[in-house]
Design a protein around this motif. Sequence first.
Motif, PDB file in Angstrom:
ATOM      1  N   GLY A 172       0.788  -1.226   0.000  1.00  0.00           N
ATOM      2  CA  GLY A 172       0.000   0.000   0.000  1.00  0.00           C
ATOM      3  C   GLY A 172       0.813   1.263   0.000  1.00  0.00           C
ATOM      4  N   ALA A 213      -9.720   5.864   4.294  1.00  0.00           N
ATOM      5  CA  ALA A 213      -8.764   4.956   3.664  1.00  0.00           C
ATOM      6  C   ALA A 213      -7.595   5.674   3.026  1.00  0.00           C
ATOM      7  CB  ALA A 213      -9.470   4.110   2.609  1.00  0.00           C
ATOM      8  N   ARG A 545     -14.289   6.125  -5.190  1.00  0.00           N
ATOM      9  CA  ARG A 545     -14.502   6.095  -3.739  1.00  0.00           C
ATOM     10  C   ARG A 545     -15.671   7.017  -3.423  1.00  0.00           C
ATOM     11  NH1 ARG A 545      -8.910   6.615  -4.210  1.00  0.00           N
ATOM     12  NH2 ARG A 545      -7.674   4.897  -3.374  1.00  0.00           N
ATOM     13  N   SER A 571     -14.998   1.659  -1.480  1.00  0.00           N
ATOM     14  CA  SER A 571     -13.994   1.673  -2.532  1.00  0.00           C
ATOM     15  C   SER A 571     -14.289   0.568  -3.531  1.00  0.00           C
ATOM     16  CB  SER A 571     -12.588   1.482  -1.949  1.00  0.00           C
ATOM     17  OG  SER A 571     -11.632   1.309  -2.977  1.00  0.00           O
ATOM     18  N   LYS A 573     -12.211  -0.914  -5.246  1.00  0.00           N
ATOM     19  CA  LYS A 573     -11.074  -1.825  -5.370  1.00  0.00           C
ATOM     20  C   LYS A 573     -11.299  -3.162  -4.679  1.00  0.00           C
ATOM     21  CE  LYS A 573      -7.535   1.665  -6.153  1.00  0.00           C
ATOM     22  NZ  LYS A 573      -6.179   2.132  -5.819  1.00  0.00           N
ATOM     23  N   PHE A 574     -12.435  -3.292  -3.997  1.00  0.00           N
ATOM     24  CA  PHE A 574     -12.729  -4.537  -3.307  1.00  0.00           C
ATOM     25  C   PHE A 574     -14.088  -5.082  -3.751  1.00  0.00           C
ATOM     26  CE2 PHE A 574     -10.132  -1.884  -0.483  1.00  0.00           C
ATOM     27  CZ  PHE A 574      -9.002  -2.683  -0.392  1.00  0.00           C
ATOM     28  N   ARG A 579     -16.620  -3.913   0.536  1.00  0.00           N
ATOM     29  CA  ARG A 579     -16.413  -2.586  -0.030  1.00  0.00           C
ATOM     30  C   ARG A 579     -16.552  -1.449   0.982  1.00  0.00           C
ATOM     31  NH1 ARG A 579     -18.705  -2.410  -5.820  1.00  0.00           N
ATOM     32  NH2 ARG A 579     -16.871  -3.765  -5.978  1.00  0.00           N
ATOM     33  N   ASP A 619      -6.239   1.497   0.904  1.00  0.00           N
ATOM     34  CA  ASP A 619      -6.683   0.698  -0.241  1.00  0.00           C
ATOM     35  C   ASP A 619      -5.793   0.941  -1.454  1.00  0.00           C
ATOM     36  OD1 ASP A 619      -7.410   3.242  -0.977  1.00  0.00           O
ATOM     37  OD2 ASP A 619      -9.366   2.673  -1.773  1.00  0.00           O
ATOM     38  N   SER A 623      -6.518  -2.046  -8.949  1.00  0.00           N
ATOM     39  CA  SER A 623      -7.914  -2.477  -9.000  1.00  0.00           C
ATOM     40  C   SER A 623      -8.005  -3.903  -9.546  1.00  0.00           C
ATOM     41  CB  SER A 623      -8.727  -1.536  -9.894  1.00  0.00           C
ATOM     42  OG  SER A 623      -8.720  -0.228  -9.377  1.00  0.00           O
ATOM     43  N   THR A 656      -9.631  -7.376   1.374  1.00  0.00           N
ATOM     44  CA  THR A 656     -10.245  -6.260   2.066  1.00  0.00           C
ATOM     45  C   THR A 656      -9.193  -5.219   2.439  1.00  0.00           C
ATOM     46  OG1 THR A 656     -11.766  -5.670   3.859  1.00  0.00           O
ATOM     47  CG2 THR A 656     -10.025  -7.241   4.395  1.00  0.00           C
ATOM     48  N   TRP A 657      -9.646  -4.174   3.102  1.00  0.00           N
ATOM     49  CA  TRP A 657      -8.808  -3.027   3.443  1.00  0.00           C
ATOM     50  C   TRP A 657      -7.744  -3.390   4.476  1.00  0.00           C
ATOM     51  CZ3 TRP A 657     -11.110   1.813   1.717  1.00  0.00           C
ATOM     52  CH2 TRP A 657     -12.424   1.685   1.255  1.00  0.00           C
TER      53      TRP A 657
END
Length: 992
Positions: A172, A213, A545, A571, A573-574, A579, A619, A623, A656-657
């Motif tokens: 990250g 995030a 987001r 987000s 991205k999940f 999310r 996050d 993607s 997940t985050w």
Amino acid sequence: MRFKLITVFVMLLSYIGMAQETKTISGTVSDSTDVPLPGAQLKVQGKEIFTVTDFDGNFTLEDVEEGDVFRITFLGFQPKEVTVGTENEYNVVLQEEAASLNEVVVIGYGEAESRDLAGTISNLKAEEINDSPTTSALQAAQGKLPGVQVINNGSPGSVGNVRIRGAISVLGGADPLYVVDGVITQDISGIANSDIESFDVLKDASSTAIYGARGANGVVLITTKSGKGKMKVSLSSTTGINTLVNGVDMANAQEYAQYTNEALTRTGNDPAFTVSEISGLQTTDWMDEITREGLFQNYNLSVSGSKEDIDYYVSANYMDEEGILQDNDYERLTVRLNNTYHLSENIRFGHNVSLVRQRGFNPSFSNFTNAYKQAPHIPVRGEDGNYRTTNLNNVGNPVANIDNNQNVNEQVRILGNAWGEVDIFDWLSFRSSIGVNVLREKSRNYGARYIVGNESGTQILNQNQVLNVRDYDEERFNWDNFLTFDKKFGKHDVNLTLGLTSERLASEAFEGSRRGVPPSDNLLYLGIGEQEGQTIDHVGDRSTRLAYFSRLLYNFDKRYVFNATIRREGSSKFAESERIRYYPSFGVAWNIDNEAFFANQNFLSNLKVRGSYGLVGNDRIDSGLFLQLIDFSAYPFPNGVAIGGSSIQQYDENLTWETTTELDLGIEFGMLDNRLTGEFTYYDKETEDILFPLSLPQTSGDDSFVTNAGSIENKGIEFALNWSDASESGDFSYNVGFNITKNENELTNINPVVENAIPFIDSGDLGNGQIVTRTVEGNELGTFWLYKADGVFTSQSEIDNSAQPGARVGDFRYVDTNGDGSITQTDRQYMGSYQPDFYYGINLGVTYKQVDFSTSLFGNVGNKVFNGLRAQRFSGENIDADLFGERYTGGDSGNGGPAAFNAVPLPSDYYLEDGDFLRVNNITVGYNFSDDILESIQLSRLRVYATAQNALTFTKYSGFNPELPRGILDSGLELDAYPTTAKFLLGLNIDF
């Protein structure tokens, strides 16, 4: 009845006697130099009476009574309270903030007095940045903010790596979130230092949770300048040179030849040089051949002020910098337009927009490594003018590499926002802002035009020149809408923010390469090259987001403070089930100096204790990592062709985050009328569900598998102390500041959730088949993982009784850690990392009449660096003079360096060194011309100054530069790194 009438009459008379007439008052608000302050806010305490000064600093308050108290606030100035008396006109002078405990600081989606906050925020004053001769404000911040580590590589155009309270992620990233005038960005290289009004760093979860995030690595808030008062024209100019400092003494031609002969004869080969040849060799200083004294230029022009209902700030900044590496140039032009339009006293809208064009010529930094390693007996060119190299190694000619290769990068960026703000009531406002961050980037890499021959001088045109072209487009948009409720109820101050923010990212990159493109600047296009062997790649990313947030800032009687924040974030991205996340935080503080019992002493001016706890997320990954990717192919069958699909990567649909929880405890104090101020902070933050690329066995078909597989902890302390004082006459003033930070980093847990997954990451590639760092549970990120060298072998009997039966006398003697009788990777040991035990800064400023002097220093203690320049050997490379002098040449002592050798060495602690250093980051001497002279030439300011940057570095490290930013997992490795560069500059500041 008569009695009742008399009673009522008396009461009416009493009421009339006590009643006061309301009136209208007016006046101006200005600073200590009589410059009007437009946009200053005035509020009558206990009443709904509110106004804002106009562009000339004028104000009017209606329906006030004698005895009312109105409070004036303006960003960067100390608030002031004024009691309404018998007069009707009030000219109020605000003083600029001097003590950090009373400052107004920028926070997420607003601003507040630091005394009303329970979080930890550090800031840099505008004057510390505006005149700094650096590419970015981050470099100006080196060593000045506790808990903020800035690591700069020194190359033109570089911003540097920033670590706020350590690294908390593997995938990250570690860089903070940058917010410029409310616009989210990941690159501030285009922000001119002279345009910056404030620079605030949010460090703890209580401060950063409002960014959810986006705030796990800390948040840097940059506010650019706006117009106020009468028109002001400012011009500044800085020019000087970049030069190489902290060079390394290399072996000369005779020493290199002797070393090479010894290495060859140790392995039974014939020597490369005869005795007579050695004595006649001439030495080429390869580092001197590829470096230069580069010119640095920085010019800035700005016009600001207020006119009618418009506040304006317009600026243009031009920077041109030549690096110490030949052909390494950077050029930047920044144009900024910040305007505010006052439609009425209650409605405003405006924009803060910058256009940045950057161009960089970037020869490979590997040329520094090649200059270190190339044989010194080889000339750059022979008598025929052709480049030379040698058959003794494969290093190549670094001068030819620079001349025959081209790497150009061009960027155009638009960064800014358009906003509107309305004061619904004097205690309720609404703001909407649309931020835009658009990047267009083109890069071209071409090489090499010629094949450089050996000592014979052969040089031919390279028929396989490769041209690589990359076009990258990125668009970021963020839309913020929030209400701010700010009201005082007796002793209760309440500030409540409610908002909605959305963000969208779209990026796209096209890359291609072809061979055979002719060596002409006018023909560097892919279409001219050969189609055979061409490569094409087209990638992109899309993500969104959406978040709701709220924040409460409450204080009772200026003594007890309570802050709370919650953000609900989603987000793309999940996967949908993962999310949404909530990020709450809260903090409390006690301003003890406002207690009654505190009033009877004069030693302590301010005293505040605070504590906070909160959650933030992360996050920052590509993607679609949670998606199953399928490769569709055609499969032939007797009855025809069938289309089938197969998985091309393992994936985690429950990805997940990352979540970071942080505890922050601190104390802030001021003594002796705030001449001495300081703060002490303890923090402990743990990141769980870290996104970790687990290595998979080769039988799985994939290299790695990204999943939430562990946790990282950072805990530490921050301490800052500042003293400032001035003589009664004001002719002499001085300030001294010191800060120090201790941070402990540990990968506390790795859970290999996939069967047979490898729970560590190897990094720090030396390019010779060896790596030097391993990130594994129980150690710091990027820990050096090396063999222990216990001297060298001095006899064959010693070798026969060792775990290295194939060694020669003079070879390294490695420690057999596990005692299995052989040296393997299981004998490696963990030996510290680049992350220091402490990092610190020292700052000093002195002013006497028109003369000012300032200096800043910063340094590291307790970190390790790996000298990859020494360790990356193949055969026939040069060595530095110290290594030549300490090599083993016989005898019983085996505590020095190894004998001369031509082989790839194992990465051992012989090449690991202490990375401690103290660097004098800045020395500036300036002269401000007196008011009499300024008046005679019709200027409001004229200052000349001289600056030396990075002029001195105190270190025991044997390489070029102990400041070695790389990635999270391999920082501290000196290989293809930029040497320490000093700047010596002259500057001029003029205000009309």
